[in-house]
Design a protein around this motif. Structure first.
Motif, short mmCIF file in Angstrom:
data_model
loop_
_atom_site.label_atom_id
_atom_site.label_comp_id
_atom_site.label_asym_id
_atom_site.label_seq_id
_atom_site.Cartn_x
_atom_site.Cartn_y
_atom_site.Cartn_z
N ALA A 113 2.19 26.75 84.79
CA ALA A 113 0.88 27.15 84.27
C ALA A 113 0.94 28.40 83.41
CB ALA A 113 -0.10 27.36 85.42
N ASP A 114 1.97 29.20 83.57
CA ASP A 114 2.05 30.47 82.83
C ASP A 114 2.93 30.37 81.59
OD1 ASP A 114 4.39 30.10 84.27
OD2 ASP A 114 4.65 32.23 84.75
N THR A 115 3.23 29.16 81.14
CA THR A 115 4.11 28.98 79.98
C THR A 115 3.32 28.58 78.74
OG1 THR A 115 4.53 26.67 80.56
CG2 THR A 115 6.06 28.33 81.42
N ALA A 116 3.98 28.66 77.58
CA ALA A 116 3.32 28.42 76.30
C ALA A 116 2.77 27.01 76.17
CB ALA A 116 4.31 28.69 75.16
N CYS A 117 3.41 26.04 76.80
CA CYS A 117 3.01 24.64 76.64
C CYS A 117 2.20 24.11 77.82
CB CYS A 117 4.24 23.76 76.43
SG CYS A 117 5.29 24.22 75.03
N SER A 118 1.71 24.99 78.67
CA SER A 118 1.01 24.56 79.88
C SER A 118 -0.22 23.70 79.59
CB SER A 118 0.60 25.78 80.72
OG SER A 118 -0.27 26.62 79.99
N ARG A 119 -0.83 23.88 78.43
CA ARG A 119 -2.04 23.12 78.08
C ARG A 119 -1.77 21.63 77.93
NH1 ARG A 119 -0.93 26.46 73.61
NH2 ARG A 119 -2.64 27.85 74.19
N TYR A 120 -0.48 21.25 77.88
CA TYR A 120 -0.14 19.83 77.73
C TYR A 120 0.39 19.20 79.01
CZ TYR A 120 -0.45 21.25 72.84
OH TYR A 120 -0.90 21.75 71.65
N SER A 121 0.29 19.87 80.14
CA SER A 121 0.89 19.36 81.37
C SER A 121 0.27 18.04 81.83
CB SER A 121 0.79 20.40 82.48
OG SER A 121 -0.56 20.73 82.74
N SER A 122 -1.01 17.82 81.55
CA SER A 122 -1.66 16.59 82.00
C SER A 122 -1.21 15.36 81.21
CB SER A 122 -3.18 16.73 81.93
OG SER A 122 -3.60 16.96 80.60
N SER A 140 9.53 22.45 77.28
CA SER A 140 8.51 23.49 77.39
C SER A 140 9.13 24.82 77.80
CB SER A 140 7.45 23.06 78.42
OG SER A 140 6.61 24.14 78.76
N HIS A 141 10.05 24.77 78.74
CA HIS A 141 10.70 25.99 79.21
C HIS A 141 11.50 26.64 78.08
CE1 HIS A 141 12.61 28.78 82.00
NE2 HIS A 141 13.78 28.43 81.51
N SER A 142 12.21 25.82 77.29
CA SER A 142 13.00 26.35 76.18
C SER A 142 12.11 27.03 75.15
CB SER A 142 13.80 25.22 75.51
OG SER A 142 14.76 24.68 76.39
N ILE A 143 10.98 26.41 74.84
CA ILE A 143 10.05 27.01 73.87
C ILE A 143 9.53 28.33 74.41
CG2 ILE A 143 7.80 26.75 72.73
CD1 ILE A 143 8.34 23.71 72.72
N ASP A 144 9.20 28.37 75.67
CA ASP A 144 8.65 29.58 76.27
C ASP A 144 9.67 30.71 76.26
OD1 ASP A 144 6.23 30.59 77.74
OD2 ASP A 144 7.76 31.05 79.24
N GLN A 145 10.94 30.36 76.44
CA GLN A 145 11.98 31.39 76.50
C GLN A 145 12.45 31.84 75.12
OE1 GLN A 145 13.20 32.86 79.48
NE2 GLN A 145 11.34 31.82 80.16
N ARG A 202 3.43 34.64 70.22
CA ARG A 202 2.62 33.77 71.06
C ARG A 202 2.09 32.59 70.26
NH1 ARG A 202 -2.17 32.12 72.30
NH2 ARG A 202 -3.11 33.18 70.53
N PHE A 203 1.60 32.87 69.05
CA PHE A 203 1.04 31.78 68.25
C PHE A 203 2.13 30.86 67.72
CE2 PHE A 203 -1.95 29.45 65.89
CZ PHE A 203 -3.20 29.83 66.30
N MET A 204 3.29 31.41 67.37
CA MET A 204 4.39 30.57 66.90
C MET A 204 4.84 29.61 68.00
SD MET A 204 5.07 31.34 63.70
CE MET A 204 6.77 31.08 63.26
N LYS A 205 4.85 30.10 69.23
CA LYS A 205 5.20 29.22 70.36
C LYS A 205 4.13 28.16 70.57
CE LYS A 205 8.11 32.49 72.93
NZ LYS A 205 8.25 33.31 74.16
N ALA A 206 2.86 28.56 70.40
CA ALA A 206 1.77 27.60 70.53
C ALA A 206 1.90 26.49 69.49
CB ALA A 206 0.42 28.30 70.38
N GLU A 207 2.30 26.86 68.26
CA GLU A 207 2.47 25.86 67.20
C GLU A 207 3.65 24.95 67.49
OE1 GLU A 207 3.95 23.94 63.72
OE2 GLU A 207 4.95 25.68 64.60
N THR A 208 4.73 25.50 68.04
CA THR A 208 5.89 24.69 68.40
C THR A 208 5.54 23.73 69.52
OG1 THR A 208 7.36 26.51 67.76
CG2 THR A 208 8.32 24.75 69.09
N CYS A 209 4.75 24.19 70.49
CA CYS A 209 4.28 23.32 71.57
C CYS A 209 3.41 22.20 71.01
CB CYS A 209 3.49 24.12 72.60
SG CYS A 209 4.46 25.26 73.60
#
Length: 240
Positions: free
Chosen positions: A45-54, A63-68, A91-98
C-alpha cells in the motif's frame, strides 16, 4: 443483391469487432507486462503502484522495482543524467512509469504490434501537475524514445546528444511535455473530455474512459479494419 448483402454483413461484423476491441481489457506485450490484467494483492500500500493492486498489468515485483529505482532497473534508463530529481518530480515520474506498466485500462490505445501505446488522451491536469513537479529539473533529451540510444555492451540507455536543459526550457508547459516526451504516445486533453489520469487516489477512474472509435484519432484502428475488409472482399471476389 446477394453480394451487397454479404458486404453489409461484413461491415457490420467489423464495426462490432471495433466496439469489442475498444472495450477489451488487455496489456501490451512487454518484458515487464503480464499477458492479461489481474489483481495484485502483494503490491504494498505504501508503494508508487499501489493504486493498481486491485487490477494490474504489472506484477508485484515490477511495482517494487519501480518504487525502488524507477525505470533504472526495468529499462536501464536513468533519470538523473543531468542531476538528482526533486522528490516531487521523482514521485510523479514513478507514477507515470506505474501508469505505463500497470494500468489495465489503457490497452484500448495500444499500437497494432501491441508493443506500446498511441494517442493516449491524458487529462490536462495530470500533464500540468507532472510539468509543475519537474519544471526545474534538468534532463538531457527532448523525445525520450528517439533521443536515447542503447549501449550494445552495457545495455544502458544514454542520451545521443547530451545537452542538459530544464523541463521548463524543453517543453514550456504541460501540453508540450505530454505530447513530446514519449513521442506520439500521449495527447493533452481537457479534463472535461474523455481522458486518463496518471496520478490519482482511490478507485481507478480510468475504468470509465473509453476510446473514441468514431473520430480522427482512431486512424490505426480504421486502418486495421480496412485491411481486414479488403482481404475479405478479395476472398469473396475469388469465389466468382
Amino acid at each position: 443483391m446477394g453480394f451487397t448483402l454479404v458486404v453489409i454483413i461484413a461491415l457490420f461484423t467489423l464495426a462490432n469487432q471495433m466496439v469489442v476491441q475498444a472495450a477489451d481489457l488487455t496489456c501490451i506485450i512487454g518484458p515487464h507486462h503480464k499477458s492479461s490484467p489481474s489483481p495484485e494483492p502483494d503490491i504494498r500500500a505504501d508503494t508508487a503502484c499501489s493504486r493498481y493492486s486491485s487490477l494490474s498489468c504489472c506484477a508485484a515485483n515490477t511495482s517494487h522495482s519501480i518504487d525502488q529505482q524507477g525505470e533504472q532497473e526495468l529499462y536501464n534508463r536513468h533519470w538523473d543524467e543531468c542531476g538528482v530529481l526533486t522528490p516531487e518530480c521523482e514521485r510523479f515520474m514513478k507514477a507515470e512509469t506505474c501508469f505505463f506498466s500497470c494500468d489495465p485500462y489503457v490497452g484500448q490505445w495500444k499500437t497494432l504490434d501491441n508493443s506500446t501505446f498511441f494517442d493516449l488522451p491524458i487529462c490536462s491536469s495530470s500533464c500540468d501537475k507532472w510539468f509543475d513537479a519537474c519544471k526545474d529539473v534538468s534532463v538531457c533529451a527532448q523525445n525520450w524514445i528517439t533521443d536515447y540510444k542503447e549501449d550494445n555492451i552495457t545495455g544502458r540507455f544514454y542520451c545521443v546528444n547530451k545537452t542538459c536543459r530544464t523541463i521548463a526550457q524543453r517543453y514550456q508547459n504541460g501540453k508540450g511535455m505530454c505530447e513530446t516526451i514519449w513521442g506520439d504516445e500521449f495527447r493533452y486533453v481537457a479534463d472535461s473530455d474523455n481522458c486518463l489520469l496518471i496520478d490519482f487516489t482511490g478507485d481507478n477512474p480510468n475504468a470509465n474512459v473509453k476510446k473514441d472509435i468514431s473520430g480522427a484519432h482512431s486512424f490505426e484502428l480504421w486502418q486495421s479494419c480496412l485491411s481486414s475488409l479488403l482481404a475479405f472482399l478479395s476472398y469473396i471476389l475469388l469465389q466468382f
